[in-house]
Design an enzyme around this catalytic site. Structure first.
Site, PDB file in Angstrom:
ATOM      1  N   CYS A 154     -24.985 -78.372 -65.184  1.00 20.99           N
ATOM      2  CA  CYS A 154     -24.732 -76.893 -64.603  1.00 20.99           C
ATOM      3  C   CYS A 154     -25.827 -76.080 -65.296  1.00 20.99           C
ATOM      4  CB  CYS A 154     -23.397 -76.422 -65.285  1.00 20.99           C
ATOM      5  SG  CYS A 154     -23.400 -74.531 -65.312  1.00 20.99           S
ATOM      6  N   TYR A 170     -26.353 -70.436 -54.869  1.00 22.90           N
ATOM      7  CA  TYR A 170     -24.777 -70.768 -54.481  1.00 22.90           C
ATOM      8  C   TYR A 170     -24.195 -70.181 -53.511  1.00 22.90           C
ATOM      9  CZ  TYR A 170     -24.604 -73.243 -59.035  1.00 22.90           C
ATOM     10  OH  TYR A 170     -24.714 -74.148 -59.825  1.00 22.90           O
TER      11      TYR A 170
END
Length: 324
Positions: A63, A195
């Site tokens: 992440c 994203y």
């Protein structure tokens, strides 16, 4: 990637049908601050003082948001004061798990719990929302201080200076007005932009995300042609917030998220800049490409239904960067 609803786990992907195919990131639920004197910060409640050994950081090596906190934990010499647990790279029906059958996944070092959601439920048994990392946990009060990475790195930047003696400042007051709009643009179009492109489920949503992404990368390329860092000669939080996306760009975002107009290596100044930041002492140790490549390609079934993990590009982040 599921979520908790009134304390009950639901294995449910993001609802893009209601947003015209657009990915919308949920806001962090816990927004308390560790401050030098324990007073309340800009949000949340007070009582979180910078005590050695009191706090624990839950992260994923995959992440980019969690990666920021690991970098600041190192830069600010907090590794002996804030402990860490690392989740498994595969995020499937149970979300982030504490399985340990992968190099670098540590399990839950505090409680031995099986899932990251159990940490959220320990803080609030009736909580609703996505279970995300990083999670900054207070061992003393047994609750989550914060799960907002941008605020965790600012706590790490200054709250513990009296404890560590490290006064390096990546959020200098005299540059804050200049840093803020740069952060905002990078967050919207790059950090979150990849994203928005990758999780888009309509052509229109993808087109709306991909064009601003590459416009900003071109803008950054030009900015770095005449500056060593985003703010000139001074390394700031803006650089580290950008770095964690750039270091993932060619291995995952370029192909997996369809951000393929150009690679990072096709931007000579951005590529050299990324190598310089990677070569900052201790930073390379916070980068786990095996977790990064595995997580994105194996976890996102809606994008990669057969879970084929590609070999990835051959990149050398250690070659001389020629900057400075």
């Amino acid at each position: 990637m599921g979520l908790l609803v009134d304390g009950v786990w639901r294995d449910k992907w993001y609802d893009t049908a209601s947003t015209g195919g657009k990915f919308k990131r949920s806001e962090a639920k816990f927004r308390n601050w560790i401050t030098a004197n324990g007073a309340a910060g800009p949000s949340g409640i007070g009582g979180f003082t910078p005590d050695s050994g009191r706090y624990h950081l839950y992260v994923s090596h995959a992440c980019p948001w969690a990666h920021r906190t690991l970098i600041f934990r190192h830069l600010k010499e907090l590794t002996d004061h804030i402990s860490v647990s690392v989740v498994h790279p595969d995020m499937l029906g149970d979300g982030w798990t504490f399985e340990t059958d992968d190099h670098g996944a540590t399990g839950d070092k505090l409680y031995g719990l099986p899932f990251a959601r159990d940490i959220y439920l320990k803080a609030d048994p009736q909580i609703s929302g996505r279970v995300t990392v990083p999670i900054l946990w207070d061992k003393e009060r047994e609750t989550i201080v914060s799960n907002e990475s941008s605020e965790i790195i600012r706590m790490f930047n200054s709250a513990f200076d009296g404890l560590t003696g490290n006064t390096d400042d990546y959020w200098p007051e005299e540059l804050r007005d200049a840093i803020a709009p740069v952060n905002d643009r990078i967050y919207d179009t790059v950090n979150n932009g990849v994203y928005k492109a990758g999780f888009a489920t309509t052509q229109e949503a993808y087109d709306a995300a991909i064009t601003p992404l590459f416009e900003t990368l071109d803008w950054l390329e030009g900015r770095l042609a005449g500056n060593r860092y985003l703010m000139g000669d001074r390394l700031t939080e803006a650089d580290w917030r950008l770095f964690t996306t750039l270091v993932r760009f060619d291995p995952v975002y370029h192909g997996h998220f369809k951000c393929n107009r150009k690679r990072l290596v096709d931007h000579p100044h951005l590529w050299a800049y990324t190598r310089e930041l990677y070569q900052t002492p201790g930073v390379a140790e916070t980068v786990n490409f095996a977790h990064i490549i595995r997580h994105y390609h194996y976890s996102h079934e809606t994008i990669n239904p057969h879970r084929i993990v590609p070999i990835g590009p051959d990149l050398d982040f250690t070659e001389p960067h020629g900057r400075g």
